[in-house]
Design an enzyme around this catalytic site. Structure first.
Site, mmCIF file in Angstrom:
data_model
loop_
_atom_site.group_PDB
_atom_site.id
_atom_site.type_symbol
_atom_site.label_atom_id
_atom_site.label_comp_id
_atom_site.label_asym_id
_atom_site.label_seq_id
_atom_site.Cartn_x
_atom_site.Cartn_y
_atom_site.Cartn_z
ATOM 1 C CG HIS A 48 -2.059 -0.984 1.084
ATOM 2 N ND1 HIS A 48 -3.017 -0.907 0.104
ATOM 3 C CD2 HIS A 48 -2.359 -2.089 1.811
ATOM 4 C CE1 HIS A 48 -3.868 -1.914 0.236
ATOM 5 N NE2 HIS A 48 -3.497 -2.648 1.256
ATOM 6 C CG ASP A 87 17.485 -12.039 -5.863
ATOM 7 O OD1 ASP A 87 17.646 -13.036 -5.125
ATOM 8 O OD2 ASP A 87 17.181 -12.132 -7.068
ATOM 9 C CG ASP A 177 -7.069 -5.604 4.233
ATOM 10 O OD1 ASP A 177 -7.727 -5.094 3.323
ATOM 11 O OD2 ASP A 177 -5.884 -5.313 4.448
HETATM 12 O O1 LIG Z 1 -5.246 -5.344 7.181
HETATM 13 C C1 LIG Z 1 -4.361 -4.618 7.680
HETATM 14 O O2 LIG Z 1 -4.478 -4.063 8.789
HETATM 15 C C2 LIG Z 1 -3.144 -4.430 6.905
HETATM 16 O O3 LIG Z 1 -2.941 -5.092 5.917
HETATM 17 C C3 LIG Z 1 -2.241 -3.296 7.275
HETATM 18 C C4 LIG Z 1 -2.619 -2.157 6.367
HETATM 19 O O4 LIG Z 1 -2.021 -2.301 5.120
HETATM 20 C C5 LIG Z 1 -2.378 -0.768 6.908
HETATM 21 O O5 LIG Z 1 -3.018 -0.581 8.107
HETATM 22 C C6 LIG Z 1 -0.969 -0.294 6.962
HETATM 23 O O6 LIG Z 1 -0.938 1.083 7.187
#
Ligand SMILES: O=C(O)C(=O)C[C@H](O)[C@@H](O)CO
Length: 261
Positions: A48, A87, A177
């Site tokens: 992200h 890598d 999420d």
């Molecule tokens: O689901 C989540 O929580 C994440 O995957 C972290 C997020 O990407 C985000 O909060 C990071 O800033």
């Protein structure tokens, strides 16, 4: 020269708490600043954040002399993305959106050379100190830390199967999420989301598999640690900068008399 031990992976396998910071600023200078803070791990995000391999390389170089293990999150469970991050010297990989044991096994295979995995070979990348580490190709698999991220209700149902995949060193629960998947988008603190997170922590503890999580709330972080999470990102570099800047300007603007008197 020998392959350095992965002290973060070793600490996790001993069940020791590892405190981390989430890094989204895509800056080698910011990475260097926080690398000396004393964190045990720093998550360099490329899922992200607009963070591509050349920039990630600069951040890994900047973190080299600090205390934190560099864990990098690829944008997807993709062996090509993972190979490029390994890598350039990531010693741990956090693979997002792992839904079942088969996808977890694919994540592990991307971090292992053949015949056990599918990582493509270079004997001269930064990871092997440009070919100077004795036996890098033979030893890399046992030192690279493979973490997978569970972030949906469907994946939660598969937690035991995912956690028991050979080579998975830890399970990260993505609270943002997961809360969306459970129907509470933007509300990871909702009691039902918290109950699901707590139950995941208990199920992982029963398996002896380290669980990880991220929060910017100190109270929440302390609660997650109490629930048994072992690699806990207790803040984000972006949040530290934004909150610090907001607080600073507010402290001056609020104390100023208004123009109208
Ligand atoms: O689901 C989540 O929580 C994440 O995957 C972290 C997020 O990407 C985000 O909060 C990071 O800033």
């Amino acid at each position: 020269m020998d392959l350095p031990d992965n002290s973060f992976k070793a600490a996790l396998s001993r069940g020791e708490l590892q405190l981390g910071l989430w890094s989204s600023l895509c800056s080698n200078i910011a990475a260097e600043v926080v690398a000396y803070s004393g964190f045990d791990w720093i998550l360099v995000d490329t899922e992200h954040s607009p963070n591509e391999p050349p920039a990630v390389l600069g951040q890994l170089q900047a973190m080299q002399a600090g205390t934190a293990a560099p864990i990098v999150r690829p944008a997807w469970n993709d062996p090509v993305l993972i190979k490029r991050l390994l890598d350039i010297g990531a010693t741990g990989i956090l693979v997002p959106f792992v839904q079942n044991a088969e996808e977890a096994a694919r994540a592990v295979a991307a971090c292992r050379y053949p015949p056990t995995g599918i990582r493509g070979i270079t004997a001269s990348g930064r990871a092997s100190r440009y070919g100077r580490i004795n036996g890098y190709l033979e030893k890399a698999g046992s030192e690279i830390c493979v973490l997978v991220q569970i972030e949906t209700a469907a994946a939660l149902e598969q937690l035991e199967a995912i956690a028991q995949v050979d080579g998975v060193d830890g399970i990260f629960i993505g609270p943002s999420d997961l809360s969306a998947s459970l129907g509470y988008i933007g509300k990871p603190g909702h009691p039902e989301v918290q109950a699901a997170i707590r139950s995941a922590a208990e199920r992982l503890a029963a398996l002896g598999k380290p669980g990880g999580i991220l929060t910017s709330s100190e109270a929440e972080a302390r609660r997650y640690i109490e629930w048994g999470f072992r690699f806990v990102a207790v803040g984000t570099d972006l949040g530290l900068l934004a909150r610090g800047a907001d607080t600073l300007v507010r402290s001056f603007k609020q104390s100023q008399p208004s123009a109208s008197g």
